[in-house]
Enzyme design. Structure first.
Site, PDB file in Angstrom:
ATOM      1  N   ARG A  33     -30.752  19.389  18.175  1.00 39.75           N
ATOM      2  CA  ARG A  33     -31.468  20.235  17.235  1.00 39.75           C
ATOM      3  C   ARG A  33     -31.830  21.524  17.969  1.00 39.75           C
ATOM      4  O   ARG A  33     -32.666  21.518  18.882  1.00 39.75           O
ATOM      5  CB  ARG A  33     -32.736  19.550  16.705  1.00 39.75           C
ATOM      6  CG  ARG A  33     -33.493  20.386  15.656  1.00 39.75           C
ATOM      7  CD  ARG A  33     -32.699  20.448  14.363  1.00 39.75           C
ATOM      8  NE  ARG A  33     -33.163  21.502  13.464  1.00 39.75           N
ATOM      9  CZ  ARG A  33     -34.160  21.386  12.573  1.00 39.75           C
ATOM     10  NH1 ARG A  33     -34.831  20.248  12.488  1.00 39.75           N
ATOM     11  NH2 ARG A  33     -34.464  22.379  11.784  1.00 39.75           N
ATOM     12  N   GLY A  34     -31.196  22.600  17.575  1.00 41.89           N
ATOM     13  CA  GLY A  34     -31.318  23.859  18.308  1.00 41.89           C
ATOM     14  C   GLY A  34     -32.741  24.338  18.506  1.00 41.89           C
ATOM     15  O   GLY A  34     -33.102  24.806  19.584  1.00 41.89           O
ATOM     16  N   GLU A  50     -23.406  15.225  12.095  1.00 41.28           N
ATOM     17  CA  GLU A  50     -22.675  15.161  13.361  1.00 41.28           C
ATOM     18  C   GLU A  50     -22.803  13.768  13.967  1.00 41.28           C
ATOM     19  O   GLU A  50     -21.812  13.197  14.448  1.00 41.28           O
ATOM     20  CB  GLU A  50     -23.214  16.207  14.332  1.00 41.28           C
ATOM     21  CG  GLU A  50     -22.860  17.632  13.977  1.00 41.28           C
ATOM     22  CD  GLU A  50     -23.510  18.632  14.926  1.00 41.28           C
ATOM     23  OE1 GLU A  50     -24.107  18.186  15.931  1.00 41.28           O
ATOM     24  OE2 GLU A  50     -23.415  19.842  14.667  1.00 41.28           O
TER      25      GLU A  50
END
Length: 228
Positions: free
Chosen positions: A65-66, A132
């Protein structure tokens, strides 16, 4: 005269030992140089494949999670792996303007043999992260979970997402199954209040190296069996 002969023999012995030590040191340096050249050659091979085929091949896919980890463990792990000749897929490092998001991510997951899933407090709020992860699990890739400021028991599909009309029941079940698989896989835990980031990155990199080697051994055995 006897004393002179003894001195000559002693000097010759000392010269021989010094020569042997110098030769051993030279061999050690040569060995390290060969290892470094092998790593560089592997990197060049990847870059050549990328320039010829239009896209790179990947060893490891970094799922994260960026907003939580892009500028910390995800980026540091990507750079550490690159230094050792391991080609990682990290979205902001591996995609270019004009790439189709889903196509590139699917290709990255398909090509890798190992995936690192960095679970963080807002991970499960992201549809992209969950999709993903589901693809990684369904592709039967080796997964290395990193529980970053989160416990494995916290890997639960958020109620708001589960109650949403946006997702098909089938997709929600895929997300839940993927989270269960990750929860039941041995991983690396990290608390930013007490942990050491360098140790986390080193532990994650070593886990990647180990799993890549293990997967390569399995592939070699399968190739041998298929030829029998």
């Amino acid at each position: 005269m006897a004393s002179t002969g003894y001195s000559s023999r002693r000097s010759s012995a000392m010269v021989s030992r010094l020569s042997a030590s110098a030769e051993a040191a030279a061999q050690a340096i040569e060995g390290r140089t060969r290892q470094q050249q092998a790593v560089v050659a592997r990197r060049v091979e990847y870059y050549d494949e990328e320039s010829v085929a239009g896209e790179a091949r990947y060893d490891v896919f970094i799922n994260h999670r960026g907003v939580d980890t892009k500028r910390t463990v995800a980026r540091l792990l990507y750079e550490r792996l690159a230094r050792d000749g391991v080609h990682g897929f990290l979205d902001n490092m591996s995609m270019r303007p004009g790439d189709r998001l889903e196509d590139r991510i699917s290709a990255g997951i398909r090509e890798c043999s190992v995936a690192v899933a960095i679970f963080s407090p807002s991970y499960c709020d992201s549809e992209y992260c969950l999709r993903e992860l589901a693809m990684i699990v369904e592709s039967r890739k080796a997964i290395i979970p990193i529980f970053y400021n989160i416990k494995p028991s916290d890997l639960i599909l958020p109620q708001a997402l589960a109650d949403s009309d946006v997702y098909l029941t089938r997709d929600l079940e895929r997300f839940r199954f993927a989270l269960r698989e990750a929860k039941n896989t041995v991983g690396i835990t990290y608390d930013s209040a007490t942990g050491d980031m360098a140790e986390l990155v080193s532990a994650a990199a070593e886990a990647v190296f180990y799993n890549i080697e293990k997967m390569e051994k399995v592939q070699r055995r399968e190739m041998i069996v298929s030829r029998l």
